[in-house]
Scaffold this active site. Structure first.
Site, mmCIF file in Angstrom:
data_model
loop_
_atom_site.group_PDB
_atom_site.id
_atom_site.type_symbol
_atom_site.label_atom_id
_atom_site.label_comp_id
_atom_site.label_asym_id
_atom_site.label_seq_id
_atom_site.Cartn_x
_atom_site.Cartn_y
_atom_site.Cartn_z
ATOM 1 N N GLY A 27 10.963 4.326 -2.713
ATOM 2 C CA GLY A 27 11.473 4.470 -4.326
ATOM 3 C C GLY A 27 11.165 5.236 -5.476
ATOM 4 N N ASN A 29 12.429 8.763 -6.321
ATOM 5 C CA ASN A 29 13.259 9.645 -6.037
ATOM 6 C C ASN A 29 13.815 9.775 -7.716
ATOM 7 O OD1 ASN A 29 14.634 6.441 -5.916
ATOM 8 N ND2 ASN A 29 16.282 8.199 -6.995
ATOM 9 N N THR A 30 13.243 8.473 -8.467
ATOM 10 C CA THR A 30 13.043 7.966 -10.547
ATOM 11 C C THR A 30 11.583 7.398 -10.257
ATOM 12 O OG1 THR A 30 14.188 7.748 -11.910
ATOM 13 C CG2 THR A 30 14.224 6.246 -10.218
ATOM 14 N N GLY A 31 11.214 7.677 -11.834
ATOM 15 C CA GLY A 31 10.807 6.975 -12.127
ATOM 16 C C GLY A 31 9.140 6.971 -12.747
ATOM 17 N N ILE A 32 8.443 6.146 -12.219
ATOM 18 C CA ILE A 32 6.968 6.460 -11.685
ATOM 19 C C ILE A 32 6.648 6.303 -10.550
ATOM 20 C CG2 ILE A 32 6.083 4.729 -13.794
ATOM 21 C CD1 ILE A 32 5.602 2.285 -11.902
ATOM 22 N N GLY A 33 7.593 6.373 -9.284
ATOM 23 C CA GLY A 33 7.247 6.223 -8.144
ATOM 24 C C GLY A 33 7.388 7.682 -7.955
ATOM 25 N N TYR A 182 14.045 -12.937 -10.893
ATOM 26 C CA TYR A 182 12.692 -11.547 -10.984
ATOM 27 C C TYR A 182 11.510 -11.905 -11.440
ATOM 28 C CZ TYR A 182 10.071 -7.280 -12.968
ATOM 29 O OH TYR A 182 9.233 -5.772 -12.650
#
Length: 263
Positions: A27, A29-33, A182
């Protein structure tokens, strides 16, 4: 949340290099990844990012290379809500890399509607727990070939209010609630980290870590905060949000620790 508001979270201070090390980040491709991939590329790692959307993944690779032209980074298709996709990714990694040094289970989904994975599992339990579970165990032989390897799983403090509904893990028959699902998935991640560490044993060359990154301005909360201005005031940016992940990936003090949760 207090440390978010006051921006008091500390930065990872390790100066450890990762030259010649193979790193997988899901994951990214965006954010903290994506920020994790950038930061580890700056330390010399050879990085594979596993993403569901290859177009977005390639865009992330280009963004990272615009900041770090020397980045050794490759994107591969990986859909954690599909057991077939996970096995295909693992097979591809086996062909590419006999040794994996670091696996960052970063990808996740948060408080979505009542969806199901390709294989019929509740989406959050499937994507946040079952997918990383299968991926980690399938890649374990390559991790065990490394002199020292780390498995880092991005969980959340929501695990503290989580419960495992063993009689109805998919929360069917009217039991589904986005928050309940979640929290269950995040608790499962933490318990997996502890149990994997226990089963690997004290002398294992593979160590395991679970973490809470903070509350961060990313796409993760799109089902909860849809462009809510409160995010700009209270939530961390990705540079600060990635610090706990970097700590678990890099810090020398954790070389002899395994199976714990970090914040």
């Amino acid at each position: 949340m207090g440390s978010n508001i006051l921006h008091m979270r500390r930065k990872c201070k390790s100066e450890r290099r990762l030259d010649g090390k193979v790193v997988i980040i899901t994951g990214a491709n965006t954010g903290i990844g994506k920020e994790t991939a950038l930061q580890l590329s700056l330390r010399g790692a050879k990085i594979y990012i596993g993403c569901r959307d290859l177009e977005k993944a390639e865009s992330a690779v280009n963004d990272i290379k615009s900041v770090n032209p020397g980045a050794d980074i490759t994107s591969l298709k990986l859909d954690l809500s599909s057991l077939k996709s996970i096995r295909h990714f693992a097979n591809e990694m086996e062909e590419r890399e006999p040794i994996i040094d670091i696996l960052v289970n970063n990808a996740g989904i948060m408080m979505c509607p009542e969806w199901q994975t390709t294989d019929g599992f509740e989406m959050q339990f499937g994507t946040n727990y079952l997918g990383p579970f299968l991926l980690t165990l399938t890649l374990l032989p390559q991790l065990q070939r490394a002199p020292k390897a780390r498995v880092v799983s991005v969980s959340a403090k929501y695990y503290e209010v989580g419960k495992l509904y063993f009689d109805n893990l998919n929360l069917r028959n009217g039991k589904y609630d986005p928050t309940r699902a979640y929290a269950q998935s995040k608790l499962a991640q933490v318990l997996f980290t502890r149990e994997l560490s226990r089963r690997l044993g004290q002398g294992s060359t593979v160590t395991c870590y679970a973490l809470h990154p903070g509350v961060i301005k990313t796409d993760l909360q799109k089902h909860v905060f849809n462009n809510d201005p409160i995010r700009d005031i209270l939530f961390l940016n990705t540079e600060m949000g990635v610090q706990t992940t970097l700590y678990c990936v890099l810090d020398e003090q954790l070389d002899t620790e395994s199976g714990f949760f970090y914040e």
